[in-house]
Write a protein that holds these residues in place. Structure first.
Motif, PDB file in Angstrom:
ATOM      1  N   ILE A   1      33.128  31.070  47.509  1.00 30.96           N
ATOM      2  CA  ILE A   1      33.431  32.425  47.043  1.00 30.96           C
ATOM      3  C   ILE A   1      33.929  33.234  48.233  1.00 30.96           C
ATOM      4  O   ILE A   1      33.365  33.151  49.324  1.00 30.96           O
ATOM      5  CB  ILE A   1      32.194  33.101  46.435  1.00 30.96           C
ATOM      6  CG1 ILE A   1      31.715  32.342  45.200  1.00 30.96           C
ATOM      7  CG2 ILE A   1      32.486  34.553  46.098  1.00 30.96           C
ATOM      8  CD1 ILE A   1      30.427  32.859  44.622  1.00 30.96           C
ATOM      9  N   GLN A   2      34.974  34.018  48.009  1.00 28.75           N
ATOM     10  CA  GLN A   2      35.489  34.916  49.043  1.00 28.75           C
ATOM     11  C   GLN A   2      35.676  36.295  48.434  1.00 28.75           C
ATOM     12  O   GLN A   2      35.972  36.416  47.243  1.00 28.75           O
ATOM     13  CB  GLN A   2      36.813  34.399  49.600  1.00 28.75           C
ATOM     14  CG  GLN A   2      36.677  33.035  50.260  1.00 28.75           C
ATOM     15  CD  GLN A   2      37.927  32.630  50.990  1.00 28.75           C
ATOM     16  OE1 GLN A   2      38.388  33.327  51.880  1.00 28.75           O
ATOM     17  NE2 GLN A   2      38.476  31.484  50.612  1.00 28.75           N
ATOM     18  N   THR A   3      35.515  37.327  49.241  1.00 24.72           N
ATOM     19  CA  THR A   3      35.679  38.696  48.766  1.00 24.72           C
ATOM     20  C   THR A   3      36.501  39.487  49.774  1.00 24.72           C
ATOM     21  O   THR A   3      36.635  39.103  50.933  1.00 24.72           O
ATOM     22  CB  THR A   3      34.317  39.387  48.589  1.00 24.72           C
ATOM     23  OG1 THR A   3      33.661  39.450  49.863  1.00 24.72           O
ATOM     24  CG2 THR A   3      33.439  38.647  47.598  1.00 24.72           C
ATOM     25  N   GLY A   4      37.028  40.593  49.322  1.00 25.85           N
ATOM     26  CA  GLY A   4      37.773  41.469  50.212  1.00 25.85           C
ATOM     27  C   GLY A   4      38.162  42.743  49.492  1.00 25.85           C
ATOM     28  O   GLY A   4      37.881  42.928  48.306  1.00 25.85           O
TER      29      GLY A   4
ATOM     30  N   GLU B   1      46.281  37.332  51.530  1.00 22.72           N
ATOM     31  CA  GLU B   1      45.929  35.993  52.009  1.00 22.72           C
ATOM     32  C   GLU B   1      44.404  35.897  52.091  1.00 22.72           C
ATOM     33  O   GLU B   1      43.750  36.828  52.572  1.00 22.72           O
ATOM     34  CB  GLU B   1      46.529  35.739  53.395  1.00 22.72           C
ATOM     35  CG  GLU B   1      48.044  35.784  53.437  1.00 22.72           C
ATOM     36  CD  GLU B   1      48.716  34.603  52.769  1.00 22.72           C
ATOM     37  OE1 GLU B   1      48.072  33.533  52.644  1.00 22.72           O
ATOM     38  OE2 GLU B   1      49.881  34.748  52.364  1.00 22.72           O
ATOM     39  N   PHE B   2      43.847  34.783  51.642  1.00 24.21           N
ATOM     40  CA  PHE B   2      42.416  34.577  51.766  1.00 24.21           C
ATOM     41  C   PHE B   2      42.051  34.366  53.231  1.00 24.21           C
ATOM     42  O   PHE B   2      42.814  33.737  53.981  1.00 24.21           O
ATOM     43  CB  PHE B   2      41.968  33.359  50.949  1.00 24.21           C
ATOM     44  CG  PHE B   2      42.187  33.512  49.469  1.00 24.21           C
ATOM     45  CD1 PHE B   2      41.774  34.645  48.797  1.00 24.21           C
ATOM     46  CD2 PHE B   2      42.802  32.501  48.743  1.00 24.21           C
ATOM     47  CE1 PHE B   2      41.971  34.782  47.435  1.00 24.21           C
ATOM     48  CE2 PHE B   2      43.007  32.626  47.377  1.00 24.21           C
ATOM     49  CZ  PHE B   2      42.588  33.775  46.726  1.00 24.21           C
TER      50      PHE B   2
ATOM     51  N   THR C   1      39.720  48.272  40.649  1.00 19.45           N
ATOM     52  CA  THR C   1      39.926  49.511  41.386  1.00 19.45           C
ATOM     53  C   THR C   1      38.564  50.142  41.645  1.00 19.45           C
ATOM     54  O   THR C   1      37.770  50.305  40.728  1.00 19.45           O
ATOM     55  CB  THR C   1      40.816  50.487  40.588  1.00 19.45           C
ATOM     56  OG1 THR C   1      42.024  49.823  40.229  1.00 19.45           O
ATOM     57  CG2 THR C   1      41.130  51.725  41.389  1.00 19.45           C
ATOM     58  N   GLN C   2      38.284  50.491  42.895  1.00 16.88           N
ATOM     59  CA  GLN C   2      36.969  50.995  43.266  1.00 16.88           C
ATOM     60  C   GLN C   2      36.938  52.489  43.555  1.00 16.88           C
ATOM     61  O   GLN C   2      35.880  53.035  43.849  1.00 16.88           O
ATOM     62  CB  GLN C   2      36.458  50.219  44.484  1.00 16.88           C
ATOM     63  CG  GLN C   2      36.282  48.747  44.175  1.00 16.88           C
ATOM     64  CD  GLN C   2      35.745  47.968  45.354  1.00 16.88           C
ATOM     65  OE1 GLN C   2      36.197  48.140  46.479  1.00 16.88           O
ATOM     66  NE2 GLN C   2      34.784  47.118  45.083  1.00 16.88           N
TER      67      GLN C   2
ATOM     68  N   THR D   1      37.387  39.480  44.274  1.00 11.83           N
ATOM     69  CA  THR D   1      36.536  38.309  44.453  1.00 11.83           C
ATOM     70  C   THR D   1      37.360  37.101  44.034  1.00 11.83           C
ATOM     71  O   THR D   1      38.027  37.134  42.999  1.00 11.83           O
ATOM     72  CB  THR D   1      35.275  38.390  43.581  1.00 11.83           C
ATOM     73  OG1 THR D   1      34.577  39.592  43.896  1.00 11.83           O
ATOM     74  CG2 THR D   1      34.365  37.205  43.798  1.00 11.83           C
ATOM     75  N   ALA D   2      37.317  36.051  44.818  1.00 10.34           N
ATOM     76  CA  ALA D   2      38.027  34.808  44.494  1.00 10.34           C
ATOM     77  C   ALA D   2      37.020  33.664  44.563  1.00 10.34           C
ATOM     78  O   ALA D   2      36.176  33.622  45.465  1.00 10.34           O
ATOM     79  CB  ALA D   2      39.168  34.555  45.461  1.00 10.34           C
ATOM     80  N   TYR D   3      37.111  32.766  43.609  1.00 13.70           N
ATOM     81  CA  TYR D   3      36.197  31.630  43.579  1.00 13.70           C
ATOM     82  C   TYR D   3      36.843  30.473  42.859  1.00 13.70           C
ATOM     83  O   TYR D   3      37.877  30.622  42.214  1.00 13.70           O
ATOM     84  CB  TYR D   3      34.860  32.010  42.918  1.00 13.70           C
ATOM     85  CG  TYR D   3      35.005  32.681  41.577  1.00 13.70           C
ATOM     86  CD1 TYR D   3      34.952  31.951  40.400  1.00 13.70           C
ATOM     87  CD2 TYR D   3      35.182  34.056  41.490  1.00 13.70           C
ATOM     88  CE1 TYR D   3      35.078  32.561  39.174  1.00 13.70           C
ATOM     89  CE2 TYR D   3      35.316  34.689  40.262  1.00 13.70           C
ATOM     90  CZ  TYR D   3      35.261  33.931  39.100  1.00 13.70           C
ATOM     91  OH  TYR D   3      35.403  34.550  37.894  1.00 13.70           O
ATOM     92  N   THR D   4      36.253  29.311  42.984  1.00 14.27           N
ATOM     93  CA  THR D   4      36.766  28.129  42.307  1.00 14.27           C
ATOM     94  C   THR D   4      35.864  27.777  41.139  1.00 14.27           C
ATOM     95  O   THR D   4      34.678  28.120  41.130  1.00 14.27           O
ATOM     96  CB  THR D   4      36.843  26.921  43.260  1.00 14.27           C
ATOM     97  OG1 THR D   4      35.544  26.676  43.782  1.00 14.27           O
ATOM     98  CG2 THR D   4      37.813  27.184  44.392  1.00 14.27           C
TER      99      THR D   4
END
Length: 97
Positions: free
Chosen positions: A2-5, A29-30, A46-47, A93-96
């Motif tokens: 999991i990656q976030t940004g 880019e991750f 959107t935050q 959030t990005a995940y597989t």
């Protein structure tokens, strides 16, 4: 994995209405690429609420290395947006799977 940004995003272009035209999108880019062949899912929200209109978020070309993103203001109740939108913070959030 999991990656976030987050990123600062605005729209200075008309509403995107032509499928496949990503010329007005922003590349994200991750921090660490996902393994080759991964099915990557990206969720963006959107935050902030700094501009008066409701921004729709469009994603394109999600891959193991990143994705494209842009605001595409929403249409509503017979009103067409001009597509322009002020600066907002967008979290992702990005995940597989």
């Amino acid at each position: 994995m999991i990656q976030t940004g987050n990123l600062q995003l605005r729209s200075q272009h008309p509403v995107a209405t032509t499928g496949g035209d990503a010329s007005t999108f922003t590349r994200v880019e991750f921090p660490t690429p996902f393994p080759a062949g991964s099915d990557v899912i990206v969720h963006a929200t959107t935050q902030t609420f700094d501009a008066p209109d409701t921004p729709g978020i469009r994603l394109h070309e999600v891959s193991e290395t990143g994705f494209l993103i842009r605001f595409n203001e929403l249409f509503g109740a017979g009103t067409k947006s001009n597509g322009l939108h002020g600066l907002e913070t967008v979290g992702w959030t990005a995940y597989t799977v």
